[in-house]
Motif scaffolding. Structure first.
Motif, short mmCIF file in Angstrom:
data_model
loop_
_atom_site.label_atom_id
_atom_site.label_comp_id
_atom_site.label_asym_id
_atom_site.label_seq_id
_atom_site.Cartn_x
_atom_site.Cartn_y
_atom_site.Cartn_z
N ILE A 1 0.11 -66.17 31.60
CA ILE A 1 1.22 -67.41 30.70
C ILE A 1 2.13 -67.29 29.77
O ILE A 1 2.05 -65.98 28.95
N SER A 2 3.16 -67.64 29.46
CA SER A 2 4.04 -66.96 28.54
C SER A 2 3.89 -67.56 27.45
O SER A 2 2.35 -68.12 26.72
N PHE A 3 4.34 -66.69 26.37
CA PHE A 3 4.38 -66.26 24.69
C PHE A 3 4.65 -68.13 24.26
O PHE A 3 3.85 -68.12 23.35
N GLU A 4 5.23 -68.58 25.39
CA GLU A 4 5.99 -69.90 24.89
C GLU A 4 4.26 -71.38 25.29
O GLU A 4 4.58 -71.48 23.99
N GLN A 5 3.98 -70.60 26.17
CA GLN A 5 2.88 -71.58 26.14
C GLN A 5 1.53 -71.00 25.29
O GLN A 5 0.96 -71.79 24.75
N VAL A 6 1.82 -69.36 24.83
CA VAL A 6 1.03 -69.97 23.99
C VAL A 6 1.27 -70.21 22.21
O VAL A 6 0.46 -70.61 21.61
N GLY A 7 2.44 -70.16 21.82
CA GLY A 7 2.69 -70.57 21.22
C GLY A 7 2.35 -72.52 21.07
O GLY A 7 1.39 -73.15 20.34
N ARG A 8 2.33 -73.17 22.10
CA ARG A 8 1.87 -74.36 22.72
C ARG A 8 0.47 -74.62 21.95
O ARG A 8 -0.38 -75.81 22.03
N LEU A 9 -0.36 -73.57 22.72
CA LEU A 9 -1.88 -73.84 22.48
C LEU A 9 -1.97 -73.95 21.11
O LEU A 9 -2.64 -74.35 20.61
N ILE A 10 -2.10 -72.63 20.26
CA ILE A 10 -2.11 -72.27 18.88
C ILE A 10 -1.66 -72.34 17.72
O ILE A 10 -1.63 -72.39 15.86
N GLY A 11 0.10 -72.39 18.06
CA GLY A 11 1.35 -73.07 17.05
C GLY A 11 1.75 -72.08 17.10
O GLY A 11 1.82 -70.16 17.21
N PRO A 12 3.42 -71.91 17.06
CA PRO A 12 3.65 -70.38 16.97
C PRO A 12 4.10 -69.47 16.17
O PRO A 12 3.94 -67.60 16.23
N ASP A 13 3.68 -69.75 14.36
CA ASP A 13 3.37 -68.80 13.48
C ASP A 13 1.93 -68.18 13.90
O ASP A 13 2.42 -66.31 14.26
N LEU A 14 1.19 -68.72 14.06
CA LEU A 14 -0.45 -68.39 14.66
C LEU A 14 -0.50 -67.47 16.28
O LEU A 14 -0.09 -65.91 16.31
N ALA A 15 1.04 -67.75 16.96
CA ALA A 15 0.54 -66.54 18.51
C ALA A 15 1.31 -65.41 18.06
O ALA A 15 1.62 -64.24 18.57
N GLU A 16 2.37 -65.66 16.73
CA GLU A 16 2.83 -64.28 16.11
C GLU A 16 2.24 -63.20 15.71
O GLU A 16 2.22 -62.07 16.41
N LYS A 17 1.53 -63.86 15.27
CA LYS A 17 0.32 -62.42 14.18
C LYS A 17 0.04 -62.38 15.84
O LYS A 17 -0.47 -61.46 15.61
#
Length: 294
Positions: A165-181
């Motif tokens: 999955i893309s990083f953008e999809q990770v952000g949608r799954l767990i939230g953009p702030d947590l995805a960055e962390k």
């Protein structure tokens, strides 16, 4: 003696993964690494003796080396810290368990690739990219990447395959702030481990992390940087432009690929030579990384 599965009395079995048996101890979990081995998401019928002890020893080594970078879920790996009813069953547990904090597991696999290998190499050959991330033209198999790549995937149920999955999809799954962390932690942990392993003659080509939240704090969970979750290569045999010899279960995968097997259950029987050679590679990885045997 090889341990294919555990059957602990007096505690609740939560489930059996491809390798680990997980028990509920109330506030904590007991994770027991058996000697099961899987390839292509299929668990083999025969165990690899001592494999679970190797995985546990390597995970404990890395949790200690990485604890200043990110929190982890480890509470103890000492039998004396177990409840009394489990201390009497220590023969099933010695050297292969971790007592860990319960975590809210994030629904992604955090893969970091430092070298062009495996499915990443296949993807690059077909598209010039790895998981949608563009790379320079003309790279060879097993080339070191200029910068490690964070290439997350879904976490599939047992028997199914993870999907990139893309990083953008990770952000949608767990939230953009947590995805960055999560991305920052994954790359930081990989970089520390890569450098430490390199000093001991091992190239960590790629690896897979799992994270969870413990009291809302990002926490490294499950196993970490083992031959099951990583691609380990001997540095003194490294030669770009081909596949590399390895300390991990790639040896078993390579043997399975010579067979007329469709990668679905039931798995083929493993000859004793394959079991012995696979075990030797796990033990070699432990000794080279930690300087200690079992």
């Amino acid at each position: 003696m090889a341990v294919r599965e555990t059957n602990l009395q007096g505690v609740k079995l939560l489930g059996r993964g491809k390798v680990r048996d997980i028990y509920d101890l109330g506030r904590n979990l007991l994770i027991v690494a058996t000697d099961r081995i899987s390839a292509f998401d299929v668990v083999m019928a025969e165990p690899i003796p001592d494999k679970g002890r190797v995985l546990t020893a390597i995970s404990l080594f890395w949790f200690d080396k990485l604890k200043d970078l990110v929190s982890n879920h480890l509470v103890s790996a000492d039998v004396s810290d177990l409840p009394p009813e489990l201390q009497t069953q220590a023969d099933q547990l010695q050297g292969r368990f971790m007592l860990v904090r319960k975590a809210e597991t994030l629904p992604i696999e955090c893969i970091v690739r430092g070298y062009l290998s495996g499915t990443g190499w296949q993807d690059y050959q077909a598209t010039g990219k790895v998981c949608g991330i563009g790379l320079p033209a003309g790279l060879k198999e097993s080339d070191k990447l200029e910068e490690p790549l964070f290439t997350p995937s879904t976490k599939a149920e047992q028997g199914l395959h993870d999907e990139n999955i893309s990083f953008e999809q990770v952000g949608r799954l767990i939230g953009p702030d947590l995805a960055e962390k999560v991305r920052a932690a994954s790359l930081s942990v990989y970089s520390r481990a890569r450098d430490l392993a390199a000093a001991r003659g091992i190239i960590i080509a790629d690896t897979k992390f799992e994270f969870g939240l413990v009291n809302e704090r990002l926490t490294l969970i499950d196993e970490v940087l083992t031959p099951d979750s990583s691609r380990f290569w001997p540095a003194d045999k490294y030669q770009p432009g081909r596949s590399q010899p390895s300390f991990d279960k790639q040896y078993l995968r390579d043997w399975l690929l010579t067979l007329d097997w469709d990668k679905t259950p039931p798995p083929p029987r493993l000859p004793q030579e394959i079991i012995d050679q696979t075990r030797a590679r796990y033990l070699d990885a432990l000794e080279k990384l930690t300087g200690k045997g079992l």
